[in-house]
Motif scaffolding. Structure first.
Motif, PDB file in Angstrom:
ATOM      1  N   LEU A  30      90.042 -49.264 -44.923  1.00  0.00           N
ATOM      2  CA  LEU A  30      89.811 -49.467 -46.348  1.00  0.00           C
ATOM      3  C   LEU A  30      89.111 -48.234 -46.903  1.00  0.00           C
ATOM      4  O   LEU A  30      88.078 -47.814 -46.376  1.00  0.00           O
ATOM      5  N   LEU A  31      89.661 -47.645 -47.975  1.00  0.00           N
ATOM      6  CA  LEU A  31      89.063 -46.485 -48.626  1.00  0.00           C
ATOM      7  C   LEU A  31      88.304 -46.936 -49.871  1.00  0.00           C
ATOM      8  O   LEU A  31      88.883 -47.578 -50.756  1.00  0.00           O
ATOM      9  N   VAL A  32      87.021 -46.598 -49.958  1.00  0.00           N
ATOM     10  CA  VAL A  32      86.210 -46.973 -51.118  1.00  0.00           C
ATOM     11  C   VAL A  32      85.585 -45.701 -51.693  1.00  0.00           C
ATOM     12  O   VAL A  32      84.695 -45.106 -51.087  1.00  0.00           O
ATOM     13  N   GLU A  33      86.074 -45.292 -52.855  1.00  0.00           N
ATOM     14  CA  GLU A  33      85.652 -44.033 -53.483  1.00  0.00           C
ATOM     15  C   GLU A  33      85.954 -44.132 -54.973  1.00  0.00           C
ATOM     16  O   GLU A  33      87.077 -44.446 -55.371  1.00  0.00           O
ATOM     17  N   ASP A  34      84.945 -43.871 -55.812  1.00  0.00           N
ATOM     18  CA  ASP A  34      85.139 -44.038 -57.257  1.00  0.00           C
ATOM     19  C   ASP A  34      85.898 -42.875 -57.902  1.00  0.00           C
ATOM     20  O   ASP A  34      86.418 -43.012 -59.009  1.00  0.00           O
ATOM     21  N   ALA A  81      89.591 -49.058 -53.034  1.00  0.00           N
ATOM     22  CA  ALA A  81      88.664 -49.627 -54.018  1.00  0.00           C
ATOM     23  C   ALA A  81      87.953 -48.488 -54.722  1.00  0.00           C
ATOM     24  O   ALA A  81      87.665 -47.446 -54.119  1.00  0.00           O
ATOM     25  N   ALA A  82      87.648 -48.691 -56.017  1.00  0.00           N
ATOM     26  CA  ALA A  82      87.020 -47.646 -56.821  1.00  0.00           C
ATOM     27  C   ALA A  82      85.564 -47.949 -57.143  1.00  0.00           C
ATOM     28  O   ALA A  82      84.933 -47.225 -57.914  1.00  0.00           O
ATOM     29  N   SER A  83      85.019 -49.008 -56.559  1.00  0.00           N
ATOM     30  CA  SER A  83      83.609 -49.348 -56.787  1.00  0.00           C
ATOM     31  C   SER A  83      83.096 -50.187 -55.618  1.00  0.00           C
ATOM     32  O   SER A  83      83.889 -50.695 -54.815  1.00  0.00           O
ATOM     33  N   ILE A  95      85.809 -46.615 -44.999  1.00  0.00           N
ATOM     34  CA  ILE A  95      85.383 -45.261 -45.340  1.00  0.00           C
ATOM     35  C   ILE A  95      84.894 -45.312 -46.782  1.00  0.00           C
ATOM     36  O   ILE A  95      85.649 -45.673 -47.685  1.00  0.00           O
ATOM     37  N   THR A  96      83.627 -44.975 -47.012  1.00  0.00           N
ATOM     38  CA  THR A  96      83.059 -45.175 -48.341  1.00  0.00           C
ATOM     39  C   THR A  96      82.159 -44.039 -48.806  1.00  0.00           C
ATOM     40  O   THR A  96      81.469 -43.401 -48.001  1.00  0.00           O
ATOM     41  N   ASP A  97      82.182 -43.826 -50.111  1.00  0.00           N
ATOM     42  CA  ASP A  97      81.206 -42.950 -50.752  1.00  0.00           C
ATOM     43  C   ASP A  97      79.898 -43.734 -50.875  1.00  0.00           C
ATOM     44  O   ASP A  97      79.868 -44.959 -50.671  1.00  0.00           O
ATOM     45  N   ILE A  98      78.789 -43.049 -51.199  1.00  0.00           N
ATOM     46  CA  ILE A  98      77.508 -43.737 -51.373  1.00  0.00           C
ATOM     47  C   ILE A  98      77.292 -44.090 -52.839  1.00  0.00           C
ATOM     48  O   ILE A  98      77.149 -45.257 -53.198  1.00  0.00           O
ATOM     49  N   ARG A  99      77.284 -43.092 -53.717  1.00  0.00           N
ATOM     50  CA  ARG A  99      76.983 -43.324 -55.131  1.00  0.00           C
ATOM     51  C   ARG A  99      78.246 -43.733 -55.886  1.00  0.00           C
ATOM     52  O   ARG A  99      79.149 -42.933 -56.080  1.00  0.00           O
ATOM     53  N   ILE A 110      80.721 -42.823 -43.670  1.00  0.00           N
ATOM     54  CA  ILE A 110      80.190 -42.431 -44.978  1.00  0.00           C
ATOM     55  C   ILE A 110      80.737 -41.067 -45.369  1.00  0.00           C
ATOM     56  O   ILE A 110      80.718 -40.124 -44.578  1.00  0.00           O
ATOM     57  N   ILE A 111      81.241 -40.961 -46.605  1.00  0.00           N
ATOM     58  CA  ILE A 111      81.583 -39.656 -47.167  1.00  0.00           C
ATOM     59  C   ILE A 111      80.745 -39.484 -48.426  1.00  0.00           C
ATOM     60  O   ILE A 111      80.677 -40.374 -49.258  1.00  0.00           O
ATOM     61  N   SER A 112      80.070 -38.354 -48.547  1.00  0.00           N
ATOM     62  CA  SER A 112      79.161 -38.201 -49.679  1.00  0.00           C
ATOM     63  C   SER A 112      78.975 -36.744 -50.054  1.00  0.00           C
ATOM     64  O   SER A 112      79.027 -35.855 -49.206  1.00  0.00           O
ATOM     65  N   GLY A 113      78.741 -36.534 -51.342  1.00  0.00           N
ATOM     66  CA  GLY A 113      78.425 -35.187 -51.815  1.00  0.00           C
ATOM     67  C   GLY A 113      76.939 -34.926 -51.782  1.00  0.00           C
ATOM     68  O   GLY A 113      76.466 -33.883 -52.198  1.00  0.00           O
ATOM     69  N   TYR A 114      76.189 -35.890 -51.288  1.00  0.00           N
ATOM     70  CA  TYR A 114      74.733 -35.784 -51.267  1.00  0.00           C
ATOM     71  C   TYR A 114      74.251 -35.721 -49.830  1.00  0.00           C
ATOM     72  O   TYR A 114      74.549 -36.593 -49.029  1.00  0.00           O
TER      73      TYR A 114
END
Length: 246
Positions: free
Chosen positions: A5-9, A34-36, A53-57, A80-84
Motif C-alpha cells: 500500500l502506497l500512502v503519500e499526499d 492513499a493520499a492522506s 510505504i508511507t510519508d510522515i507529514r 517510511i519515506i520522508s523529506g524530513y
C-alpha cells in the motif's frame, strides 16, 4: 507476492513510485494508494497489506499515527519515506519497528533492496528468531503516566500466564472496565485484550527460542488453554503459524 500500500499526499511522488518501481522484481505488487493518513488507514482496513510505504507529514493524520492505528487492525511491515531528516522522526520510526527510513528523493534501487529484504524474511511464511516483527512495541512502564494504565501493565506482566481479564483488575481497583480500557488505550494505543495477547505471544516466541518445549506446552505456559486459539492469535501477531517459526 507481497501486497504493498502506497500512502503519500504528493500525487507526483506517489504515482512516480507506482509506475517507475519494478515491483515484480522486488517480489511485490501494489494493491492500493492513499493520499492522506485517514485514507491510508481505511485502505489498511480494506486491503490488509503486507507492506505499507508511507510519508510522515500528510493532511489530517501523520504517517506515524496511521501506522500505530493501522497495526491495531492487522500486522504489516512499514517503510517510511520522508523529506524530513529530523532525529525525532527516526526515533519514532524505530519505536514502531519500521523496516526502513528513506529520505526523499527516493532512490528506487535502495527501496528495492529494502523490499527484497522484507520479502526474504517473509518467504515461506516464516519469521526470524528475533521476533522483531511483532506488530506492537513493548511498553516501558516507567514512561506510563496514568496510574490505572500502569497498574494494568504490571498486572499483565505478573499474571499473563494465568486466566485473566480486565474484569479482574476492575474488581481489584473498583473502577469500571470501560473506564480502565479507555485510560489504557489512551496511554498505550492498544486495548487491554490486544496488549495481553501481544504480550503472551511475545513470551511464546521467547520460549520457542529456547527449544526446550513443545508448542502445546508453550501455549499453556503463556496463558492459552485452547491450543487452536493460541495458533490463531500467534499467526495474527507474528505473521505465521507457530510450527513455521524459524
Amino acid at each position: 507476492m507481497l501486497k504493498v500500500l502506497l500512502v503519500e499526499d504528493e500525487d507526483v511522488i506517489r504515482r512516480g513510485l507506482k509506475f517507475k518501481m519494478d515491483w515484480t522484481d522486488a517480489g511485490c505488487v501494489v494493491v492500493g494508494e492513499a493520499a492522506s493518513g485517514n485514507e491510508g488507514l481505511q485502505k489498511i482496513s480494506e486491503l490488509h497489506p503486507d507492506i505499507v510505504i508511507t510519508d510522515i507529514r500528510m493532511p489530517d493524520m501523520d504517517g506515524l499515527e496511521m501506522l500505530r492505528r493501522g497495526r491495531e487492525i492487522c500486522p504489516f511491515h512499514a517503510v517510511i519515506i520522508s523529506g524530513y531528516g529530523e532525529f525525532e522522526y527516526a526515533q519514532q520510526a524505530i519505536s514502531l519497528r519500521v523496516a526502513e527510513y528513506l529520505l526523499k528523493p527516493i532512490d528506487l534501487n535502495e527501496l528495492k533492496i529494502c523490499l527484497k529484504k522484507i520479502a526474504d524474511r517473509c518467504d515461506g511464511t516464516t519469521v526470524s528468531a528475533s521476533g522483531e516483527h511483532l506488530p506492537m512495541p513493548e511498553i516501558d512502564i516507567s514512561n506510563v503516566h496514568n496510574k490505572y494504565a500502569e497498574e494494568m501493565l504490571r498486572f499483565i506482566q505478573d499474571h499473563y500466564s494465568e486466566r485473566i481479564s480486565i474484569t479482574d483488575i476492575s474488581q481489584k481497583l473498583n473502577v469500571s472496565c470501560t473506564h480502565l480500557n479507555t485510560k489504557f488505550k489512551a496511554e498505550t494505543g492498544h486495548t487491554f485484550n490486544d496488549f495481553l495477547n501481544y504480550y503472551r505471544i511475545s513470551k511464546a516466541v521467547e520460549l520457542q527460542k529456547q527449544g526446550q518445549y513443545k508448542l502445546y506446552e508453550i501455549a499453556e505456559m503463556v496463558g492459552f488453554s485452547d491450543y487452536k486459539y493460541f495458533n490463531k492469535v500467534y499467526k495474527k501477531y507474528v505473521g505465521c503459524a507457530p510450527n513455521n517459526f524459524k
